[in-house]
Design an enzyme around this catalytic site. Structure first.
Site, PDB file in Angstrom:
ATOM      1  N   CYS A 292     122.800  62.909  84.523  1.00  0.00           N
ATOM      2  CA  CYS A 292     123.115  62.580  85.980  1.00  0.00           C
ATOM      3  C   CYS A 292     124.792  62.074  85.659  1.00  0.00           C
ATOM      4  O   CYS A 292     125.046  61.588  84.056  1.00  0.00           O
ATOM      5  CB  CYS A 292     122.078  61.309  86.039  1.00  0.00           C
ATOM      6  SG  CYS A 292     120.449  61.739  86.087  1.00  0.00           S
TER       7      CYS A 292
ATOM      8  N   HIS B  62     114.744 108.995  74.964  1.00  0.00           N
ATOM      9  CA  HIS B  62     113.357 110.027  76.230  1.00  0.00           C
ATOM     10  C   HIS B  62     115.060 110.130  77.273  1.00  0.00           C
ATOM     11  O   HIS B  62     114.179 110.025  78.394  1.00  0.00           O
ATOM     12  CB  HIS B  62     112.422 109.077  77.038  1.00  0.00           C
ATOM     13  CG  HIS B  62     111.829 108.691  75.608  1.00  0.00           C
ATOM     14  ND1 HIS B  62     110.718 109.344  74.994  1.00  0.00           N
ATOM     15  CD2 HIS B  62     111.500 107.654  75.195  1.00  0.00           C
ATOM     16  CE1 HIS B  62     110.477 108.984  74.295  1.00  0.00           C
ATOM     17  NE2 HIS B  62     109.972 107.983  73.597  1.00  0.00           N
TER      18      HIS B  62
ATOM     19  N   TRP C 181     120.433  63.832  88.921  1.00  0.00           N
ATOM     20  CA  TRP C 181     119.918  64.822  88.443  1.00  0.00           C
ATOM     21  C   TRP C 181     117.944  64.361  87.970  1.00  0.00           C
ATOM     22  O   TRP C 181     118.780  64.361  87.038  1.00  0.00           O
ATOM     23  CB  TRP C 181     120.258  65.404  87.932  1.00  0.00           C
ATOM     24  CG  TRP C 181     120.180  67.032  87.972  1.00  0.00           C
ATOM     25  CD1 TRP C 181     119.307  67.296  86.829  1.00  0.00           C
ATOM     26  CD2 TRP C 181     120.233  68.401  89.020  1.00  0.00           C
ATOM     27  NE1 TRP C 181     119.314  68.760  87.370  1.00  0.00           N
ATOM     28  CE2 TRP C 181     119.741  69.783  88.420  1.00  0.00           C
ATOM     29  CE3 TRP C 181     120.604  68.504  89.944  1.00  0.00           C
ATOM     30  CZ2 TRP C 181     119.351  70.947  89.161  1.00  0.00           C
ATOM     31  CZ3 TRP C 181     121.096  69.220  90.717  1.00  0.00           C
ATOM     32  CH2 TRP C 181     120.375  70.389  90.451  1.00  0.00           C
TER      33      TRP C 181
ATOM     34  N   LYS D   7     124.115  89.689  82.240  1.00  0.00           N
ATOM     35  CA  LYS D   7     125.743  89.143  81.949  1.00  0.00           C
ATOM     36  C   LYS D   7     127.050  90.039  82.569  1.00  0.00           C
ATOM     37  O   LYS D   7     128.035  89.898  82.957  1.00  0.00           O
ATOM     38  CB  LYS D   7     125.413  88.128  81.037  1.00  0.00           C
ATOM     39  CG  LYS D   7     124.444  87.251  81.327  1.00  0.00           C
ATOM     40  CD  LYS D   7     125.009  86.313  81.326  1.00  0.00           C
ATOM     41  CE  LYS D   7     124.486  86.253  82.624  1.00  0.00           C
ATOM     42  NZ  LYS D   7     122.937  85.717  83.398  1.00  0.00           N
TER      43      LYS D   7
ATOM     44  N   GLU E 198     127.354  91.566  86.181  1.00  0.00           N
ATOM     45  CA  GLU E 198     127.789  90.247  87.541  1.00  0.00           C
ATOM     46  C   GLU E 198     129.443  89.482  87.348  1.00  0.00           C
ATOM     47  O   GLU E 198     129.684  89.560  88.122  1.00  0.00           O
ATOM     48  CB  GLU E 198     126.859  89.937  87.103  1.00  0.00           C
ATOM     49  CG  GLU E 198     126.392  88.451  86.414  1.00  0.00           C
ATOM     50  CD  GLU E 198     125.357  87.927  87.073  1.00  0.00           C
ATOM     51  OE1 GLU E 198     125.737  87.213  87.973  1.00  0.00           O
ATOM     52  OE2 GLU E 198     124.880  86.915  85.898  1.00  0.00           O
TER      53      GLU E 198
ATOM     54  N   GLU F 268     119.269  91.111  79.722  1.00  0.00           N
ATOM     55  CA  GLU F 268     120.089  90.175  80.253  1.00  0.00           C
ATOM     56  C   GLU F 268     121.507  90.451  79.649  1.00  0.00           C
ATOM     57  O   GLU F 268     122.297  89.372  80.740  1.00  0.00           O
ATOM     58  CB  GLU F 268     119.477  88.573  79.398  1.00  0.00           C
ATOM     59  CG  GLU F 268     120.321  87.333  79.637  1.00  0.00           C
ATOM     60  CD  GLU F 268     120.294  86.592  81.145  1.00  0.00           C
ATOM     61  OE1 GLU F 268     119.704  86.978  81.883  1.00  0.00           O
ATOM     62  OE2 GLU F 268     121.200  85.852  81.532  1.00  0.00           O
TER      63      GLU F 268
ATOM     64  N   LYS G   9     125.172  81.526  94.336  1.00  0.00           N
ATOM     65  CA  LYS G   9     124.158  81.113  92.778  1.00  0.00           C
ATOM     66  C   LYS G   9     122.494  80.878  93.560  1.00  0.00           C
ATOM     67  O   LYS G   9     121.801  81.260  92.528  1.00  0.00           O
ATOM     68  CB  LYS G   9     124.707  79.613  92.614  1.00  0.00           C
ATOM     69  CG  LYS G   9     123.836  79.071  91.708  1.00  0.00           C
ATOM     70  CD  LYS G   9     124.490  78.961  90.737  1.00  0.00           C
ATOM     71  CE  LYS G   9     123.478  79.064  88.556  1.00  0.00           C
ATOM     72  NZ  LYS G   9     123.917  79.607  87.915  1.00  0.00           N
TER      73      LYS G   9
ATOM     74  N   ASN H  74     121.581  57.596  81.782  1.00  0.00           N
ATOM     75  CA  ASN H  74     121.155  58.968  81.451  1.00  0.00           C
ATOM     76  C   ASN H  74     120.913  59.592  80.879  1.00  0.00           C
ATOM     77  O   ASN H  74     121.120  59.222  79.935  1.00  0.00           O
ATOM     78  CB  ASN H  74     122.772  60.042  81.890  1.00  0.00           C
ATOM     79  CG  ASN H  74     123.203  61.871  81.868  1.00  0.00           C
ATOM     80  OD1 ASN H  74     122.143  62.063  81.715  1.00  0.00           O
ATOM     81  ND2 ASN H  74     124.034  61.713  81.321  1.00  0.00           N
ATOM     82  N   GLY H  75     120.236  60.274  80.865  1.00  0.00           N
ATOM     83  CA  GLY H  75     119.635  60.793  79.484  1.00  0.00           C
ATOM     84  C   GLY H  75     117.888  60.949  79.563  1.00  0.00           C
ATOM     85  O   GLY H  75     117.254  60.903  80.634  1.00  0.00           O
TER      86      GLY H  75
ATOM     87  N   ARG I 188     127.208  66.862  88.672  1.00  0.00           N
ATOM     88  CA  ARG I 188     126.520  66.268  87.395  1.00  0.00           C
ATOM     89  C   ARG I 188     124.950  66.173  87.958  1.00  0.00           C
ATOM     90  O   ARG I 188     124.054  65.841  87.210  1.00  0.00           O
ATOM     91  CB  ARG I 188     126.742  65.310  86.606  1.00  0.00           C
ATOM     92  CG  ARG I 188     128.460  65.328  86.302  1.00  0.00           C
ATOM     93  CD  ARG I 188     128.228  63.838  85.299  1.00  0.00           C
ATOM     94  NE  ARG I 188     127.222  63.670  83.887  1.00  0.00           N
ATOM     95  CZ  ARG I 188     127.541  64.246  82.584  1.00  0.00           C
ATOM     96  NH1 ARG I 188     127.824  65.107  82.019  1.00  0.00           N
ATOM     97  NH2 ARG I 188     126.254  63.493  81.559  1.00  0.00           N
TER      98      ARG I 188
HETATM   99  O1  M6R Z   1     117.355  80.400  90.943  1.00  0.00           O
HETATM  100  P1  M6R Z   1     117.004  81.453  90.545  1.00  0.00           P
HETATM  101  O2  M6R Z   1     116.870  80.877  88.324  1.00  0.00           O
HETATM  102  O3  M6R Z   1     115.744  81.615  91.479  1.00  0.00           O
HETATM  103  O4  M6R Z   1     117.381  82.911  90.252  1.00  0.00           O
HETATM  104  C1  M6R Z   1     117.147  84.436  90.011  1.00  0.00           C
HETATM  105  C2  M6R Z   1     118.496  84.644  89.822  1.00  0.00           C
HETATM  106  O5  M6R Z   1     118.852  85.298  90.952  1.00  0.00           O
HETATM  107  C3  M6R Z   1     119.885  84.470  89.199  1.00  0.00           C
HETATM  108  O6  M6R Z   1     119.412  84.337  87.906  1.00  0.00           O
HETATM  109  C4  M6R Z   1     120.836  85.226  88.892  1.00  0.00           C
HETATM  110  O7  M6R Z   1     120.226  86.676  88.708  1.00  0.00           O
HETATM  111  C5  M6R Z   1     122.096  85.514  88.319  1.00  0.00           C
HETATM  112  N1  M6R Z   1     122.794  85.590  88.826  1.00  0.00           N
HETATM  113  C6  M6R Z   1     121.919  85.685  86.517  1.00  0.00           C
HETATM  114  O8  M6R Z   1     123.867  85.043  86.183  1.00  0.00           O
END
Ligand code: M6R
Length: 610
Positions: free
Chosen positions: A2, A504, A75, A485, A488, A481, A605, A101-102, A28
């Site tokens: 927060c 394979h 938050w 990263k 994307e 993962e 996002k 905050n905390g 925040r």
């Molecule tokens: O908000 P969510 O965790 O449900 O989102 C899932 C994916 O859209 C999200 O993890 C996406 O793959 C990100 N851009 C990864 O960095």
């Protein structure tokens, strides 16, 4: 996470200053907002759920008298984002107001004690115990100063806090204190400020004083006094002049949110590992009873689920099935039933595919459990029980700090379940729990010692045609993962496989110089077989980039480049530290390739369409 703010001025009204400063702290948290000012022996409060602009339209946050006040942008962690849970919180008399905050870990015990002593609580927050504890301190010691009552209160708190307190008892000061949550002072000519970060007061003053854990501050207009809470001794600390631009300040000096959030991980992990006892217990009880468990999510959250399926199996002997949410209805829509349990994992709690899988399962009477970073999101409303992972808002499109927090909650859950089921010896459980506690420190060390090496790697490989990520066991999820990263954020084509699968098919892609990243923890049985896979790749001319433990001389000798992780990490929690270099790699690769990592093309996002 927060944002808190406090302001005391020689003259003029504090409210408009607090309002404008909270706007700068809105990154925040933004599910509710509130301001308290003090004038003529009375505290006035305006607060509500919703974004600052919306609440301001409703109640006019500027129109409050008083040259002293505190404010908060929230938050939600404890208690839904409702008006009643918005800060500031007050004691029974309304004469003491607090923003925080905390997370106060022992708030339940404290609340029980206070309720037994006759205090009336109105919210579901952990924070509300603070003004009541101060009130109680005064009740028992009427001659005490505000400082004495606040110190007495703080000594009773376990957990993290940045607190700001005002009271009609001593209306000419703000008291603030810190433990593991950020707190910084801004000192102007005729005004003083306290805030969660300096963005908040930078337009008013560039003179800042950093506050350390265990310190209490008394703010008066243009002045401040710092004391150590433990022994009351005085601390002398001069203000520093900050020459950041407002844009730099929002990112606390980092050029991008993504790198800021990568660096926040030691702190967010500490937060995530705190508290939640009750909800961890509840969810593990549901999982224990379940006949079949699906772990449902998208993108990065799916990778957390994939890792979790290994954790649940290894620690609690519970088979669970990680499923891409976008495939769930097709794959399991007809078979999911009253005996099924769905653990849906979503940072935003609003991802359409995840919610689609949840709706389908709900219609077929399955039990829905949730793990999310967004209390108040749709997922929290449709879940029977949910856990808020407490990573604070993540602004970069790339999920970084929220991924490691998801992993740490899932590891905590697996440990709980293991205890319930008695499948793993107490010694091993204690060992793992201890190791999990050290993870924030391990992550801090990795960032501190390896970031420059990763930067150099990004320079070296920035023009590669394609990257290959390989891991075994639970670190298949880390490989997936790492690939996501890099693709994307740096638009680098990349593939990832469980290392055993590479021969394979995918191995036919290998050409001399082709970068292959191996995630190679030393613990567990995968290390030996992974060495075989490295040799297969090396024999075909691949450039081996390994993520290894610092004493792994064998793999070091076979690698063209390596990144080191502190040794002694149990395999079952290794994805948390091992993903850090791969997050950094994606970030620096984007920088090298001239891409803005905070705004990857074609992405949002939160993906709220199917
Ligand atoms: O908000 P969510 O965790 O449900 O989102 C899932 C994916 O859209 C999200 O993890 C996406 O793959 C990100 N851009 C990864 O960095």
């Amino acid at each position: 996470m927060c944002g808190i703010f406090g302001c005391i001025m020689k003259k003029g009204n504090a409210a408009p200053v607090i309002h404008a400063s909270l706007k700068r702290l809105e990154y925040r948290g933004y599910d509710s907002v509130g301001i308290a000012t003090l004038t003529n022996g009375e505290i006035t409060i305006k607060k509500d759920q919703g974004k600052i602009d919306d609440v301001h339209k409703l109640v006019n946050l500027d129109d409050m008298a008083g040259n002293i006040g505190i404010g908060h942008t929230r938050w939600a962690t404890h208690g839904a984002p409702l008006k009643v849970n918005a800060h500031p919180h007050v004691d029974c008399t309304g004469k003491i107001a607090v923003v925080h905050n905390g997370i106060i870990e022992n708030y339940n015990e404290l609340r029980n004690e206070l309720e037994n002593a006759g205090h009336q609580f109105v919210s579901k927050t952990d924070t509300e115990v603070v003004p009541h504890l101060i009130e109680e301190a005064f009740k028992k010691n009427p001659a005490w100063t505000l400082t004495e009552a606040v110190i007495d209160t703080i000594k009773k708190l376990c957990g993290s806090y940045a607190l700001a307190v005002i009271s009609t008892k001593e209306p000419e000061k703000i008291l603030c204190a810190r433990n593991e949550s950020p707190l910084i002072l801004g000192i102007g000519k005729d005004a003083s400020y306290c805030a969660s970060d300096l963005t908040a007061f930078l337009p008013m003053t560039n003179k800042a004083v950093l506050i350390n854990d265990g310190e209490l501050v008394t703010l008066t207009p243009g002045k401040y006094e710092i004391k150590r809470i433990q022994d009351g001794s005085k601390v002398v600390r001069e203000p520093k002049v900050i020459d950041w631009s407002p844009e730099m300040a929002v990112k606390t000096g980092y050029p991008h949110f993504m790198i800021k959030e990568i660096h926040e991980q030691p702190a967010t992990l500490r937060n995530t590992l705190r508290a939640q006892e009750h909800y961890l217990d509840l969810i593990s009880t549901f999982l224990d009873r379940a006949t079949e468990v699906y772990l449902v999510a998208c993108g990065t959250s799916y990778h957390a689920c994939l890792a979790a399926s290994y954790m649940f199996s290894k620690l609690a002997f519970l088979p669970t099935y990680p499923v891409y949410a976008s495939e769930f209805v097709e794959q399991h829509g007809k078979s999911v039933n009253i005996d099924s349990t769905i653990l849906a994992v979503s940072q935003s709690g609003e991802t359409a595919d995840t919610l689609g899988a949840v709706t389908c399962s709900q219609q077929r009477a399955a039990t829905i459990l949730g793990l999310t970073n967004t209390v108040g999101s749709t997922l929290t409303r449709v879940s029977r029980v949910y856990i808020g992972q407490q990573s604070g808002p993540e602004i970069g499109v790339a999920a970084t700090k929220t991924f490691t927090s998801q992993l740490s909650v899932l590891a905590q859950l697996a440990l709980r379940l293991s205890t319930k089921r008695g499948k793993v010896s107490q010694d091993e459980m204690d060992y793992l729990a201890e190791k999990l506690e050290t993870i924030p420190q391990v992550v801090e060390t990795i960032i501190l010692t390896q970031e420059e090496k990763v930067k150099a790697l990004a320079k070296k490989y920035k023009d590669a045609k394609i990257f290959f990520f390989l891991g075994r066991g639970i670190n298949t999820a880390t490989a997936f993962e790492g690939r996501l990263k890099l693709m994307e954020i740096a638009y680098m084509p990349a593939i990832a496989f469980p290392a055993g699968e590479s021969k394979h098919g995918p191995i036919s892609l290998i050409e001399p110089g082709f970068p292959v990243v191996f995630i190679c923890p030393k613990d567990g049985v995968t290390h030996k077989t992974l060495i075989g896979n490295i040799q297969e790749m090396k024999a075909r001319g691949a450039s081996i980039i390994s993520i290894i433990e610092e004493d792994d001389e064998e793999v070091k000798a076979m690698s063209d480049d390596y990144i080191e992780i502190p040794k002694g990490i149990p395999e079952v929690i290794s994805p948390i530290p091992f993903i850090i270099p791969l997050q950094l790699l994606a970030y620096y690769m984007a920088i090298e390739r001239g891409i803005n990592p905070d705004m990857p093309r074609n992405l949002a996002k939160s993906v709220t369409v199917k």
